[in-house]
Each structure stands twice: as structure tokens, then as C-alpha cells.
Design a protein around this motif. Structure first.
Motif, PDB file in Angstrom:
ATOM      1  N   ARG A   5      32.354  38.362  36.034  1.00  0.00           N
ATOM      2  CA  ARG A   5      31.231  37.824  36.801  1.00  0.00           C
ATOM      3  C   ARG A   5      31.578  37.715  38.284  1.00  0.00           C
ATOM      4  O   ARG A   5      32.566  37.083  38.645  1.00  0.00           O
ATOM      5  CB  ARG A   5      30.810  36.479  36.253  1.00  0.00           C
ATOM      6  N   LEU A   6      30.732  38.339  39.093  1.00  0.00           N
ATOM      7  CA  LEU A   6      30.851  38.204  40.541  1.00  0.00           C
ATOM      8  C   LEU A   6      30.375  36.820  40.942  1.00  0.00           C
ATOM      9  O   LEU A   6      29.411  36.302  40.365  1.00  0.00           O
ATOM     10  CB  LEU A   6      29.978  39.243  41.244  1.00  0.00           C
ATOM     11  N   LYS A  20      43.106  44.015  38.715  1.00  0.00           N
ATOM     12  CA  LYS A  20      44.035  42.880  38.800  1.00  0.00           C
ATOM     13  C   LYS A  20      43.383  41.610  38.255  1.00  0.00           C
ATOM     14  O   LYS A  20      43.979  40.901  37.457  1.00  0.00           O
ATOM     15  CB  LYS A  20      44.490  42.647  40.240  1.00  0.00           C
ATOM     16  N   ALA A  21      42.162  41.322  38.688  1.00  0.00           N
ATOM     17  CA  ALA A  21      41.482  40.088  38.290  1.00  0.00           C
ATOM     18  C   ALA A  21      41.226  40.026  36.786  1.00  0.00           C
ATOM     19  O   ALA A  21      41.280  38.955  36.181  1.00  0.00           O
ATOM     20  CB  ALA A  21      40.163  39.941  39.052  1.00  0.00           C
ATOM     21  N   ALA A  22      40.960  41.169  36.182  1.00  0.00           N
ATOM     22  CA  ALA A  22      40.673  41.216  34.744  1.00  0.00           C
ATOM     23  C   ALA A  22      41.943  41.295  33.908  1.00  0.00           C
ATOM     24  O   ALA A  22      41.887  41.277  32.682  1.00  0.00           O
ATOM     25  CB  ALA A  22      39.772  42.408  34.439  1.00  0.00           C
ATOM     26  N   ALA A  56      26.971  44.721  40.170  1.00  0.00           N
ATOM     27  CA  ALA A  56      26.445  44.267  38.883  1.00  0.00           C
ATOM     28  C   ALA A  56      25.842  45.450  38.138  1.00  0.00           C
ATOM     29  O   ALA A  56      25.117  46.255  38.713  1.00  0.00           O
ATOM     30  CB  ALA A  56      25.406  43.173  39.099  1.00  0.00           C
ATOM     31  N   GLY A  57      26.206  45.576  36.863  1.00  0.00           N
ATOM     32  CA  GLY A  57      25.717  46.669  36.035  1.00  0.00           C
ATOM     33  C   GLY A  57      26.724  47.787  35.860  1.00  0.00           C
ATOM     34  O   GLY A  57      26.623  48.572  34.914  1.00  0.00           O
ATOM     35  N   LYS A  68      32.478  45.074  32.122  1.00  0.00           N
ATOM     36  CA  LYS A  68      31.150  45.160  32.732  1.00  0.00           C
ATOM     37  C   LYS A  68      31.033  44.117  33.839  1.00  0.00           C
ATOM     38  O   LYS A  68      31.434  42.971  33.669  1.00  0.00           O
ATOM     39  CB  LYS A  68      30.063  44.927  31.692  1.00  0.00           C
ATOM     40  N   ILE A  69      30.473  44.537  34.963  1.00  0.00           N
ATOM     41  CA  ILE A  69      30.284  43.641  36.100  1.00  0.00           C
ATOM     42  C   ILE A  69      28.917  42.980  35.975  1.00  0.00           C
ATOM     43  O   ILE A  69      27.915  43.658  35.770  1.00  0.00           O
ATOM     44  CB  ILE A  69      30.341  44.420  37.440  1.00  0.00           C
ATOM     45  N   GLU A  70      28.900  41.660  36.102  1.00  0.00           N
ATOM     46  CA  GLU A  70      27.652  40.909  36.116  1.00  0.00           C
ATOM     47  C   GLU A  70      27.665  39.955  37.298  1.00  0.00           C
ATOM     48  O   GLU A  70      28.730  39.566  37.769  1.00  0.00           O
ATOM     49  CB  GLU A  70      27.454  40.128  34.820  1.00  0.00           C
TER      50      GLU A  70
END
Length: 74
Positions: A5-6, A20-22, A56-57, A68-70
Motif C-alpha cells: 500500500r502506497l 526492498k520494502a516488500a 496503484a494497480g 500488487k500496488i494499492e
């Protein structure tokens, strides 16, 4: 499929930062090598630019993981 999630004030995240973040890459160097080796794809296409902006998407894949980016709601 994992979800990243952004924050509400962010429009995008760069591919290297996402890895890195994931937790898909331990460091920026690892992320760079994964991307350069061609094992990372975005929306089903191999991506070789670690600075690729993901919105996102978008869906990033590597080593069997899909992220997946949301957009986080305010």
C-alpha cells in the motif's frame, strides 16, 4: 498475491524501493542485481529499470512472488 500500500501522499514507488520494502531484496544492491538479471517483471513484462515508477494497480513479480500496488485510503 501480496499487497503493498502506497501512503496517501505518495503517487508511486520505484521498483528497486518496492523490492526492498516488500522484503524481496535485502538491499538496494540485491534489488539492482535482480532487476539487471531479468528476473523481475512488471505487469507481465520483464523490467530492467530499477527506477521504474509503479502506481496503484501495477503488479511486480519476482521469484514466484507477486506484489500488487494499492493506494492507502486517507
Amino acid at each position: 498475491m501480496e499487497i503493498f500500500r502506497l501512503r496517501p501522499d505518495d503517487e508511486f514507488i520505484k521498483l528497486g524501493q518496492l523490492l526492498k520494502a516488500a522484503g524481496a531484496a535485502e538491499s538496494g544492491v540485491d534489488a539492482k542485481e535482480m532487476i539487471q538479471d531479468g528476473i523481475v517483471s512488471v505487469n507481465g513484462e520483464t523490467e530492467t529499470r530499477r527506477g521504474r515508477k509503479l502506481y496503484a494497480g501495477d503488479v511486480a513479480s519476482c521469484d514466484g512472488r507477486e506484489i500488487k500496488i494499492e493506494k492507502e485510503q486517507e
